[in-house]
Structure formats: structure tokens, C-alpha cells
Scaffold this motif. Structure first.
Motif: not given
Length: 407
Positions: A275-286
Motif C-alpha cells: 500500500i505504501n509503495l503504491a501511494v508513494l508511486e502516485g504522490s506529487d510530493q513525498v
């Protein structure tokens, strides 16, 4: 220089005089009237149409909350700052619900008062301008741009990412007037509801069990409104419910929110889950959160390497949280080890942060002029979360010292 007109409302004459003295040397702020109670405040507000009203809560005949409700409807161009010695959650909730833009707790300094007046006046002016220039609902609506996704992440717990995510969401909603959602994706140990003192009607685990196809009306029904204007999707109530939430669910929820809201802030769990990897992939800013200790430095350095390998490096911002000049690894040494510059440095303020957490009151609301609050507010421009004309703060400098005091 545009003058900010101010109406002071307080039943104690000495208090009104004290406030006038605090504002005497502010060239851009002019006190245009005084009222002794809520009824007089309503009448003077309608007559004077001030930019900002400093409203006491406890007054005879009509208290500050009732007067705020009336003025917010009858004189919407006036922004109201509640001024009180009461700092309890109930007073803050009532004030914001009535239409107040900020809650200022006595005692305060001249600079704190003036800064609050300027900030609230400018924010309220932008909102009024947006309402005046908005196109009629009957006109065809243009396709809205996708909302920005900002993710707070660190594989080490206890670095303060939940505190930063929660306060940024609150600040972003209040300062920009945009639609903001805060997702608690620390599915086994999420603390956002505690941080913001909200009671969840349902959680993300309940949401994903409702139906196979997730749409905005369903998601919105599970979003818990906060008094700042932000909306929160809470983590599961118990750790075992985390297993109900799949990657596909999270992807659908985030897509739905991005299609309908302006900003989505995500607080994550401290691990490399699917889940975290999917969210990080789609993030505009991390936002990678770091402290001044060797263990968090090791975790962040490892995370940077992994994210760069995954080609996410351009979107990563390292935030140094709880910075102290008296202890811990120096900021310059951290930057040297990581081979980068900190995007922002948030100062240590244990008293303000701990009090805010224990009361469930975000410090960007209750202690808006503290250094830690102003540094979190600075993240809005640092992360490019608002247009240049929407923000009055100057862009942060690149030097370490300037970044440290950019707040």
C-alpha cells in the motif's frame, strides 16, 4: 499600503485600551471602532464594515459566539478573530463553527496580534475575491485539475510525521480555503483521530466493505469534518481490521479524492508495504521526515536510495523535524551525509506540540504565531501547494540559516 480596519469588541474598557496600545505602532492597521457587547458589535459591524473584528467571547447581553454567527451572515466581508483567555476545545469548536477565522488566546504580544490580523485579513480577502469572481453555476464547468497528493513517510516511528501531516492539512484547509482530505494509512496504529480529537463514525476498513465500486459520494460519507475545514478518513479502529484494506481499495479511494478535491495529505505506516509503495508511486510530493539522531538518519538515507532507485527522487522533500541547536546531529552534518539540502527545518517546541497533542488541538490553530506553527505554514509554499498570488510569505532562501528561520 492598504489599511486594515479593525473593530474591537470587549466589555472591559481597559482591555480595549490595551489592544489599541498594542496596535498603535502598526502603520497598516487602523482601529475604527469599539463595542462593549455583542449587540453593539453587530450594529457597528454593519455600519463600519471593518476588515477584521477582534471579538471577546464572554460579554453581557449577547456573547461573542452569538455575535460572530450574526456578523458572519450579515457582514460576510468582515473576518472575525475570537480573543479569549479560554483555550479549551469546546470554545475553539464553537468559535470556528460560528464563523470565526482564528482563535487568539490571551495574553499575546503586539507582534502576535498584528500578525494574526494581517494573516486573517489577507486570507479572508482572497476568499471573498474568489466568491466574487466565481462563475455562475449555470455555466458549463471546466474539467478541474487533479488534486495534489502529498505523502508523509519514514520507516522509523516517532519522528513526528503524523503531527506534521495533521497540522499541514489543517493549515492548508484554513489558509487556502481549498478542499483538503487527510488519509490515515497507518492501518494498524493510526493516531490522526487522537491528534485532532475527532470521533470517527466509520473508518477506511468500514468504507471498503460497503461496496465493490468506490465513488465519491461513498467516500465522502466516511470523511469526518474537522473544524478547520479539512476532512479526515480515519485508520481502522483495531489492528486486525487492517487486513480488510487492500492496495486496490486505496488506489480507488485516492483516485476518487483526487478527482474531487484539491489536496490529499497521506500519513503512512513506517514500513515498505504494498500500500505504501503504491501511494508513494502516485504522490506529487513525498515528505521524508528526519530527526537529529543516527537511527532516523540511517532510515532516511536508506529510503532516499530506494526512492531514487524507483525514480521517485524528484518528488522527495526531506524535512528535519524537532530541530534543536543545542543537541543532536547538526543540520549541516545531516545535509552533508545525505548529499542534499533540507526542504524545511521545523524547530523543536515540546511544550507547544505536547500540549496540542494532549488536547487534540492542532497547534497551527491554537498557537498560530509560534515558531513551529509558522514553519509548518511555510510548507505550503515550499511544497508548491498554492499559487504564488495565494501566499503572502516570501519564498524560502536556500541557505541553511535562512531555511531555519524561514518561518
Amino acid at each position: 499600503m492598504n489599511q486594515i480596519t479593525v473593530l474591537i469588541v470587549d466589555d472591559i474598557a481597559n482591555t480595549r485600551e490595551d489592544i489599541k496600545r498594542l496596535l498603535y505602532f502598526e502603520d497598516d492597521i487602523e482601529v475604527v471602532g469599539e463595542a462593549r457587547d455583542g449587540q453593539e458589535a453587530c450594529a457597528l459591524a454593519a455600519e463600519l464594515r471593518p476588515d477584521v473584528i477582534l471579538m471577546d467571547i464572554n460579554m453581557p447581553r449577547m456573547d461573542g459566539i452569538e455575535a460572530t454567527e450574526h456578523i458572519s451572515v450579515e457582514v460576510p466581508e468582515s473576518a472575525i478573530i475570537i480573543v479569549s483567555i479560554q483555550g479549551e476545545q469546546e470554545y475553539l469548536r464553537k468559535a470556528m463553527s460560528a464563523g470565526a477565522r482564528e482563535y487568539l488566546i490571551k495574553p499575546f504580544t503586539a507582534s502576535e496580534l498584528a500578525d494574526s490580523i494581517r494573516r486573517v485579513s489577507e486570507s479572508h480577502r482572497r476568499r471573498n475575491l474568489q466568491l466574487m469572481t466565481a462563475k455562475p453555476a449555470t455555466q458549463p464547468r471546466k474539467q478541474a485539475p487533479r488534486g495534489k497528493l502529498i505523502t508523509f513517510f519514514c520507516t522509523k516511528g516517532g519522528v513526528g510525521k503524523t503531527t506534521l501531516a495533521s497540522n499541514l492539512a489543517v493549515c492548508l484547509a484554513q489558509d487556502t480555503g481549498k478542499s483538503v482530505a487527510l488519509l490515515d494509512l497507518d492501518l494498524t496504529a493510526g493516531d490522526v483521530t487522537v491528534m485532532l480529537n475527532i470521533t470517527a463514525r466509520g473508518t477506511i476498513a468500514d468504507l471498503v466493505q460497503e461496496q465493490d465500486q468506490i465513488d465519491f459520494s461513498l467516500v465522502d460519507s466516511f470523511l469526518v469534518p474537522h473544524l478547520s475545514g479539512a476532512k479526515i478518513l480515519p485508520a481502522p479502529a483495531s489492528p486486525e481490521q487492517a487486513e480488510l484494506v487492500l492496495v486496490s481499495h486505496v488506489e480507488q479511494i485516492i483516485k476518487t479524492l483526487r478527482d474531487n478535491l484539491d489536496y490529499i495529505i497521506v500519513d503512512t505506516s513506517p514500513l515498505y508495504s504494498d500500500i505504501n509503495l503504491a501511494v508513494l508511486e502516485g504522490s506529487d510530493q513525498v515528505c521524508l521526515v528526519l530527526n537529529q539522531d543516527l537511527t532516523s538518519l540511517r532510515h532516511v538515507k536508506s529510503s532516499l536510495n530506494i526512492l531514487q532507485t524507483l525514480s521517485y527522487g524528484q518528488r522527495v522533500n526531506v524535512l528535519l523535524n524537532q530541530h534543536s541547536s543545542e543537541s543532536g546531529i547538526k543540520a549541516a552534518d545531516l545535509e552533508k551525509t545525505l548529499s542534499l539540502s533540507m526542504a524545511a527545518i521545523i524547530p523543536e517546541d515540546q511544550k507547544t506540540v505536547r500540549t496540542a497533542i494532549n488536547k487534540g488541538l492542532p497547534f497551527v490553530l491554537t498557537q498560530a504565531n509560534s515558531k513551529v506553527s509558522l514553519s509548518v505554514r511555510g510548507l505550503i509554499s515550499i511544497l508548491s501547494l498554492a499559487k504564488a498570488e495565494d501566499m503572502t510569505n516570501e519564498p524560502p532562501k536556500k541557505s541553511l540559516v535562512s531555511r531555519l528561520f524561514s518561518f
